[in-house]
Every structure is written in C-alpha cells, then in structure tokens.
Design a protein around this motif. Structure first.
Motif, PDB file in Angstrom:
ATOM      1  N   PRO A   8      64.851  -7.290-109.443  1.00  0.00           N
ATOM      2  CA  PRO A   8      64.505  -5.890-109.705  1.00  0.00           C
ATOM      3  C   PRO A   8      64.542  -5.004-108.474  1.00  0.00           C
ATOM      4  CG  PRO A   8      62.541  -7.264-109.728  1.00  0.00           C
ATOM      5  CD  PRO A   8      63.709  -8.196-109.651  1.00  0.00           C
ATOM      6  N   GLU A   9      64.607  -5.607-107.282  1.00  0.00           N
ATOM      7  CA  GLU A   9      64.704  -4.793-106.075  1.00  0.00           C
ATOM      8  C   GLU A   9      66.110  -4.229-105.867  1.00  0.00           C
ATOM      9  OE1 GLU A   9      64.953  -9.145-104.534  1.00  0.00           O
ATOM     10  OE2 GLU A   9      64.252  -8.035-106.292  1.00  0.00           O
ATOM     11  N   TYR A  10      67.074  -4.687-106.638  1.00  0.00           N
ATOM     12  CA  TYR A  10      68.419  -4.122-106.594  1.00  0.00           C
ATOM     13  C   TYR A  10      68.516  -3.121-107.742  1.00  0.00           C
ATOM     14  CZ  TYR A  10      69.208  -8.300-103.739  1.00  0.00           C
ATOM     15  OH  TYR A  10      69.110  -9.292-102.785  1.00  0.00           O
ATOM     16  N   GLN A  11      68.469  -1.837-107.408  1.00  0.00           N
ATOM     17  CA  GLN A  11      68.270  -0.794-108.405  1.00  0.00           C
ATOM     18  C   GLN A  11      69.394   0.236-108.381  1.00  0.00           C
ATOM     19  OE1 GLN A  11      64.319   0.772-107.634  1.00  0.00           O
ATOM     20  NE2 GLN A  11      63.381  -1.255-107.672  1.00  0.00           N
ATOM     21  N   GLY A  12      69.304   1.162-109.334  1.00  0.00           N
ATOM     22  CA  GLY A  12      70.310   2.217-109.417  1.00  0.00           C
ATOM     23  C   GLY A  12      71.688   1.643-109.665  1.00  0.00           C
ATOM     24  N   ALA A  13      72.646   2.036-108.831  1.00  0.00           N
ATOM     25  CA  ALA A  13      74.019   1.564-108.978  1.00  0.00           C
ATOM     26  C   ALA A  13      74.187   0.106-108.554  1.00  0.00           C
ATOM     27  CB  ALA A  13      74.957   2.447-108.152  1.00  0.00           C
ATOM     28  N   LEU A  14      73.114  -0.496-108.029  1.00  0.00           N
ATOM     29  CA  LEU A  14      73.198  -1.867-107.516  1.00  0.00           C
ATOM     30  C   LEU A  14      72.623  -2.897-108.477  1.00  0.00           C
ATOM     31  CD1 LEU A  14      72.102  -1.091-103.843  1.00  0.00           C
ATOM     32  CD2 LEU A  14      74.429  -1.428-104.685  1.00  0.00           C
ATOM     33  N   THR A  15      72.309  -2.510-109.699  1.00  0.00           N
ATOM     34  CA  THR A  15      71.697  -3.454-110.640  1.00  0.00           C
ATOM     35  C   THR A  15      72.638  -4.593-111.019  1.00  0.00           C
ATOM     36  OG1 THR A  15      72.375  -2.009-112.462  1.00  0.00           O
ATOM     37  CG2 THR A  15      70.121  -1.770-111.650  1.00  0.00           C
ATOM     38  N   SER A  16      73.929  -4.421-110.762  1.00  0.00           N
ATOM     39  CA  SER A  16      74.877  -5.494-111.083  1.00  0.00           C
ATOM     40  C   SER A  16      74.795  -6.651-110.085  1.00  0.00           C
ATOM     41  CB  SER A  16      76.309  -4.944-111.106  1.00  0.00           C
ATOM     42  OG  SER A  16      76.650  -4.414-109.829  1.00  0.00           O
ATOM     43  N   GLY A  50      68.498   2.408-100.636  1.00  0.00           N
ATOM     44  CA  GLY A  50      67.864   2.081 -99.368  1.00  0.00           C
ATOM     45  C   GLY A  50      66.926   0.898 -99.469  1.00  0.00           C
ATOM     46  N   LEU A  51      66.329   0.713-100.652  1.00  0.00           N
ATOM     47  CA  LEU A  51      65.463  -0.447-100.859  1.00  0.00           C
ATOM     48  C   LEU A  51      66.244  -1.739-100.726  1.00  0.00           C
ATOM     49  CD1 LEU A  51      62.809  -1.804-101.830  1.00  0.00           C
ATOM     50  CD2 LEU A  51      63.654  -1.483-104.176  1.00  0.00           C
ATOM     51  N   ALA A  52      67.421  -1.805-101.347  1.00  0.00           N
ATOM     52  CA  ALA A  52      68.254  -3.010-101.243  1.00  0.00           C
ATOM     53  C   ALA A  52      68.667  -3.257 -99.798  1.00  0.00           C
ATOM     54  CB  ALA A  52      69.489  -2.871-102.131  1.00  0.00           C
ATOM     55  N   VAL A  53      68.964  -2.193 -99.068  1.00  0.00           N
ATOM     56  CA  VAL A  53      69.325  -2.322 -97.652  1.00  0.00           C
ATOM     57  C   VAL A  53      68.155  -2.901 -96.859  1.00  0.00           C
ATOM     58  CG1 VAL A  53      69.926  -1.035 -95.563  1.00  0.00           C
ATOM     59  CG2 VAL A  53      71.044  -0.482 -97.733  1.00  0.00           C
ATOM     60  N   ALA A  54      66.955  -2.368 -97.122  1.00  0.00           N
ATOM     61  CA  ALA A  54      65.766  -2.845 -96.419  1.00  0.00           C
ATOM     62  C   ALA A  54      65.519  -4.324 -96.697  1.00  0.00           C
ATOM     63  CB  ALA A  54      64.543  -2.025 -96.840  1.00  0.00           C
ATOM     64  N   GLU A  55      65.645  -4.721 -97.966  1.00  0.00           N
ATOM     65  CA  GLU A  55      65.377  -6.109 -98.325  1.00  0.00           C
ATOM     66  C   GLU A  55      66.431  -7.059 -97.750  1.00  0.00           C
ATOM     67  OE1 GLU A  55      62.657  -7.783-100.206  1.00  0.00           O
ATOM     68  OE2 GLU A  55      62.123  -6.094 -98.931  1.00  0.00           O
TER      69      GLU A  55
END
Length: 348
Positions: A8-16, A50-55
């Motif tokens: 769930p930390e991969y969100q928006g356009a990154l949910t794939s 940015g969340l995915a980048v941080a993680e």
C-alpha cells in the motif's frame, strides 16, 4: 483466506508495483513519476510518488536521501490538503527514525501518523502506524506494553484477509515469544507466517520468517545445518530484491548460528561483514548487536580480557543510549558466558 500480498505504500500511478519489486526499480519508477507530477503541478500525486521514493531509499539504507524524501512528501501532502498522504509520509518518517535508532522520535511520528490516518479514514495507514509503534516497543524490549497491540493488529489483519500485515504481526509476536524463551510457540508462529507469506507471494515477509525459523532451530535444537540452509534461502531473496537492511540482519543471524556452533572464526568474519553493512546504512541497533557478537567471537579466539571488558562496557552504554531495555542484560550475559564475572560498568 488471504489474498495476494500488496504494497500500500506504492500509491497513485505506482500501484502497479509489486510488493516483490526490486527496490532499485521502485526508486527509478518513483523518481520518474515524482518529477512528472511536479512538472504537472499535481501535488497529491507528487506526495504519493514521493512516499515510494522515501521507502525505496530507506530500505536501500540510503538514510539521508530517505529523510529528505519523506519530509518533502509530507510538505507536499500538507500543501495539497491530503491528510491521508500526510499520514503515510509520517509513517515513513517514523519507520526511518526507528531504523536510525531514534526511538522516541519514531514513537512521536508514528503516533501522529496513526491519528492522521484515523482522521482521514485510511484504516491501512492507521494499522501500519500502530504496527510501527508496536514494533518500536518490541525492539525496546517493552513486551508487556506492546504484546496486546500486536495481537489486536493480528486480529484485524486476519479479519481483513491482509496477508502481508498478518505475516508481520505473527513474526512480531513470535519474536516476543522467542526472546522470552517460549521457543515452541515462536517456531509455530514463524512457521505459520512463512506459509502465509509463501502462498501470498510476500517474498520479503517470507525471508524474515525463514530468519526466525533458523534462529529457533539453532538456539533450541542446535541444528546448525538446517538453520544455515534457511538463511541461505532468505539471503537469495534479499539480494534479488536489494533488501539492504534485511540482508544485514540475515548476516548477523548467520553469525549468531555459527557462534552457537562454536565456529568462532567464521562467526567473527560474518559479524564483521554485518557490522560493515550496518555502518553503511547508519543503523545503530544492528551495528551495536553485530559489534557485540564480534567482541564475543574475538574473546573466544583469545583476545585480551581487558580489551574485551572495555568493549563490553562501551557497548552497554551504547545500548542504553539507543533505548534498548534489555541491552545491559545482553552484555551481562556476555560477561558470564566469557567467564569475565560481573566486572566493569556492565556488571554494576
């Protein structure tokens, strides 16, 4: 029944992106999407990218980059008025704080994240934040305070059929049982976690469960061979997914297994390897525990007793500084195990 694990930390356009995506791939995709969102002025998308980048930075052990990324995600989310994205950014920051050994800061950030998640109606970020608080307390050794929270989160995850969170909770409770000497219960829970993770294709959770099983097989049964086999399997996953932190902890456990088997030269070398890995990712808890194992191994190989005593005293102070309640107990056990008695600061 549990569905396939998701991230769930991969969100928006990154949910794939998959929970098993290589972290270098996550970082590349997240950075690309973040820049595109910034160019388009899409603040909510920028915050979630940015969340995915941080993680990705955090899990790769790139602490300074992770710190900048979660703070940028939070600022952008606040500007966009996206309370849920603010909560996720604080969760990432709190998780990073725990990784860095800043446990009081981790508590504050994760509590704020849980409160914001509840306000936003995002049960997932609320659950992850409460889980982070529970894990922080467990790492500190405050088992009485956080066992009930672990069990509550396990029940919630089971009810929702959320495999990844169920695996996390099982592993956390299992670790508490292992640390309090209930090895059979711990083994059964690690085994259940491994099975759920495997069926849900949660490779990260499966690798951590294998590490737990290896630990029990070593400390309870003295089954060094099987323990090392499980750790080798987990290490392959860590390398394929670029799980820097998990790999370092895997190496520390490998060294523990070798040390228990009396293979002190091998243990010394693997502890040194783990120590270097923890130093590279600014992870003080792992660094200190690897250092403790290294000191014990060197003592077994004939190192001067006075030097060993000085190192153990220093480690006791370091563990106190991190906030690990059981730190001095660990050092005192090392004194007794090495036949040093109750001398030095650690024994007073």
């Amino acid at each position: 029944m549990y569905g396939k694990a998701f991230a769930p930390e991969y969100q928006g356009a990154l949910t794939s992106l998959s929970v098993n995506s290589s972290l270098t791939d996550v970082l590349a995709a997240g950075t690309e999407q973040l820049r595109a969102a910034e160019r388009a002025g899409a603040r909510e998308e920028a915050a979630r990218s940015g969340l995915a980048v941080a993680e990705a930075h955090r899990r790769l052990g790139q602490v300074a980059d992770a710190d900048r990324a979660w703070k940028a995600s939070y600022r952008t989310a606040r500007e966009a008025g996206d309370t849920g994205a603010m909560a996720w950014a604080l969760w990432s920051g709190g998780t990073l704080a725990r990784q860095r050994g800043a446990l009081p800061l981790a508590w504050r950030l994760l509590r704020l994240a849980a409160d914001l998640g509840e306000r936003a109606g995002d049960v997932v970020v609320r659950g992850y934040s409460l889980a982070g608080m529970a894990e922080t307390g467990r790492i500190q050794g405050d088992y009485e305070a956080v066992t009930a929270l672990h069990e509550q989160l396990l029940a919630e995850a089971r009810r929702r059929g959320e495999a990844r969170h169920t695996v996390w909770a099982l592993e956390g409770i299992a670790q508490i049982h292992r640390n309090t000497g209930s090895y059979d219960t711990a083994y059964a829970m690690f085994e259940e976690a491994a099975g759920i993770a495997e069926r849900a294709d949660d490779r990260r959770g499966h690798a951590w469960a294998l590490r737990g099983l290896a630990d029990i097989l070593s400390v309870r049964d003295g089954d060094t061979g099987r323990a090392l086999e499980l750790l080798a399997e987990a290490e392959a996953t860590c390398r394929e997914m670029n799980l820097t932190g998990a790999l370092a902890y895997n190496h520390k456990m490998r060294a523990n297994v070798l040390y228990r088997a009396g293979r002190y030269e091998e243990a010394r070398d693997v502890y040194a390897q783990a120590l270097a890995e923890f130093e590279g990712m600014s992870e003080p808890r792992g660094r200190t525990l690897a250092r403790l194992g290294l000191v014990k191994s060197l003592a077994r190989l004939g190192r001067d007793r006075a030097e060993t005593t000085a190192d153990l005293d220093a480690l006791a102070h370091t563990l106190d500084g991190i906030g690990l309640r059981h730190g001095r107990e660990m050092v005192q056990r090392a004194y007794e195990e090495l036949g040093l008695g109750a001398t030095g600061e650690a024994g007073r």
